[in-house]
Design an enzyme around this catalytic site. Structure first.
Site, PDB file in Angstrom:
ATOM      1  N   HIS A   1       0.724  -1.181  -0.020  1.00 17.92           N
ATOM      2  CA  HIS A   1      -0.033   0.204  -0.045  1.00 17.92           C
ATOM      3  C   HIS A   1       0.913   1.232  -0.053  1.00 17.92           C
ATOM      4  CE1 HIS A   1      -3.329   2.840   0.838  1.00 17.92           C
ATOM      5  NE2 HIS A   1      -2.669   3.123   1.819  1.00 17.92           N
TER       6      HIS A   1
ATOM      7  N   HIS B   1       1.457  10.967  -3.077  1.00 14.27           N
ATOM      8  CA  HIS B   1       0.271  10.878  -2.435  1.00 14.27           C
ATOM      9  C   HIS B   1      -0.084  12.314  -1.967  1.00 14.27           C
ATOM     10  CE1 HIS B   1      -1.607   9.861   1.544  1.00 14.27           C
ATOM     11  NE2 HIS B   1      -1.772   8.461   0.772  1.00 14.27           N
TER      12      HIS B   1
END
Length: 545
Positions: A89, A185
């Protein structure tokens, strides 16, 4: 030291870091002496008999005694959904999700560890224009709040310009007219080029395992940028890339069939158009034409790069966000395989309140949860030779009358009982500094042992604390009745007791119960990130009764 006019005192503390050599437990010493026949070491033949009679390895050969090589020991010819798959992840982050750097190094490290699913978040690269796009929609502002501090001037400029544009669609066209995709991100992280990520995956994908690597793309791109990504993917992976044969599939192909292949999973283009266009859908499509077929035709017209496959044609496992609650999201669709991603909290809720729906959904589809339970995942995927795929037990794949499947909350009978003896620990004095645990004395170690699995099997127990010793000897036995050993992991944690506060971490390991071999075993320990210590290990004994 004292004086005639009063008393002054100086206290001198002597650090007690002497390492005492621990003696092996009596039953271990007796077993060794018996099979070594009084010698200081065993021959290969003596070790073979030890494996047969003590360790329970009835078919052990001389070659087994000389060295056992880890290898894949499960059937790999079932559909892909019949396996647990080692999943990463935010695979590109070097640290936390807030302010760590993006890099290809974590991707390489994950692949070398055996991870088979790599996640990439793709955003436009010009943050000034990207912030502008999100500011237009108030409900999305919170997604970019951490970036606004750095880009507030650009955002204000964009807002002023936005007021002079004739429509939201024109604003979107302007904002994304000259961008390139970046992998990042959506917090304070610095981006990394997607092509670097793809090249790192292409180079290291099969360094630890030949079985397929799935790239899950969480994209926030326009059709133009998705077309660029499609070009990158097809150019980088070429013949290694797996192309789906049909949009509708009852089951996916097997890991054996897909050896050395790259699989792409992301949301279909239609979902992008629906999410981004919303009420403005009529601006993108002809008025009154809102069918699925027309959406796909419009997408193909926009995204098809000359001489290359379309972004849509690369998607082997379509993904999508849950709609209408968990129950609806977990519905099994006929002739369609898909991927569903849930947060750790949502996955725990689903397992608790919709356990049978989760089992039924994952018999054909893919469910990915992301969160902090990495120790369990690392331990689980050390099984089956560390190839990144673990075959699901039959109980999860069976379908009974009235579409009944395994219920993890059902009251079940105990199938077997695992007895665990924690003998001794060693190696901390080699892998740690003398003052890492206590400033003035050796550490005070204790071990926590327990089971992670179905609710009925979950439990944790503790040994006594061994004070002031780098090589603690516990010699304690624990018993664990198991109702579903096929889904149980043995958890082992060593902590260093601190009377003044929280215990210090001393190592951990998670062992799949279904792969535990009975007998005396040296169990290596890992740090809190899942990396193996050089020397730290426990001597343990396992027995099934």
């Amino acid at each position: 030291m004292s004086g005639s006019m009063g008393t002054n005192m100086c206290l001198f503390f002597k650090r007690r870091f002497t390492i005492t050599e621990a003696k092996p437990p009596r039953d271990v010493k007796e077993a060794f002496n018996k099979y070594a026949e009084g010698g200081s070491q065993m021959t290969a033949e003596q070790l073979r008999w030890f494996l047969v009679e003590v360790q329970g390895e009835k078919d052990a050969s001389i070659s087994d005694a000389e060295g056992v090589v880890e290898q894949v020991n499960q059937d790999m010819t079932a559909p892909l959904s019949h396996y647990f798959i080692y999943t990463g992840h935010n695979s590109y982050l070097t640290g936390n999700q807030l302010n760590s750097d993006c890099s290809v190094l974590p991707i390489i490290k994950a692949l070398e560890r055996g991870v088979r699913v790599v996640e990439l978040d793709l955003w436009p690269d010009d943050m000034q224009k990207m912030v502008f796009v999100f500011v237009m929609d108030a409900k999305d502002c919170m997604c970019t709040i951490s970036k606004l501090f750095s880009y507030y001037i650009a955002a204000l400029d964009c807002l002023l310009l936005y007021k002079s544009l004739p429509s939201n669609q024109n604003a979107l066209n302007w904002a994304f007219s000259s961008l390139s995709p970046r992998s990042m991100h959506m917090t304070l992280t610095d981006p990394v080029e997607p092509i670097e990520c793809f090249q790192a995956i292409e180079k290291h994908a099969f360094s630890a395992s030949p079985y397929p690597v799935v790239i899950t793309i969480e994209d926030h791109l326009t059709p133009e940028l998705q077309a660029k990504v499609a070009q990158m993917i097809t150019k980088t992976f070429q013949d290694v890339l797996f192309y789906p044969q049909s949009e509708c599939s009852k089951e996916f192909r097997s890991p054996e069939d897909l050896k050395n292949r790259i699989i792409i999973s992301t949301k279909p283009p239609k979902e992008y158009l629906q999410a981004q266009s919303g009420k403005e859908k009529g601006h993108n499509l002809q008025k009154g034409k809102a069918s699925d077929e027309q959406d796909m035709v419009q997408w193909d017209d926009e995204s098809h790069p000359p001489g290359e496959c379309t972004y849509k044609s690369l998607i082997a496992i379509p993904a999508g966000k849950p709609k209408g609650g968990l129950k609806e999201a977990l519905k099994v669709e006929i002739n369609k395989v898909r991927r569903l991603s849930l947060s750790e909290h949502a996955l725990e809720k689903a397992a608790s309140s919709h356990g049978m729906d989760v089992v039924r959904f994952t018999q054909r589809n893919f469910l990915r949860g992301y969160g902090k339970h990495l120790w369990l995942m690392h331990g689980m995927f050390r099984s089956n030779g560390g190839c990144g795929y673990v075959r699901k037990p039959d109980l999860l794949m069976k379908v009974g009358p009235d579409n009944h499947v395994f219920d993890p909350k059902a009251n079940l009978q105990v199938k077997t009982t695992l007895k665990v003896n924690v003998y001794i620990g060693d190696g901390w004095h080699s892998d740690f500094k003398e003052t890492d645990f206590d400033m003035f004395s050796p550490p005070d170690f204790y071990t926590r042992v327990g089971i992670a699995g179905v609710p009925a099997d979950k439990i944790m127990k503790e040994t006594k604390i061994i004070y002031d010793n780098w090589t603690p000897v516990w010699n304690e036995e624990f018993t664990f009745p198991l109702t579903v050993p096929e889904l149980a992991l043995l958890r082992v944690e060593v902590q260093e007791y601190d009377m003044a506060g929280k215990s210090d971490f001393g190592g951990q390991s998670c062992l799949p119960v279904w792969e535990l071999r009975p007998g005396i075993r040296a169990v290596p320990l890992f740090n809190n990130k899942g990396d193996k210590y050089n020397s730290v290990r426990l001597l343990m004994r396992f027995e099934f009764v």
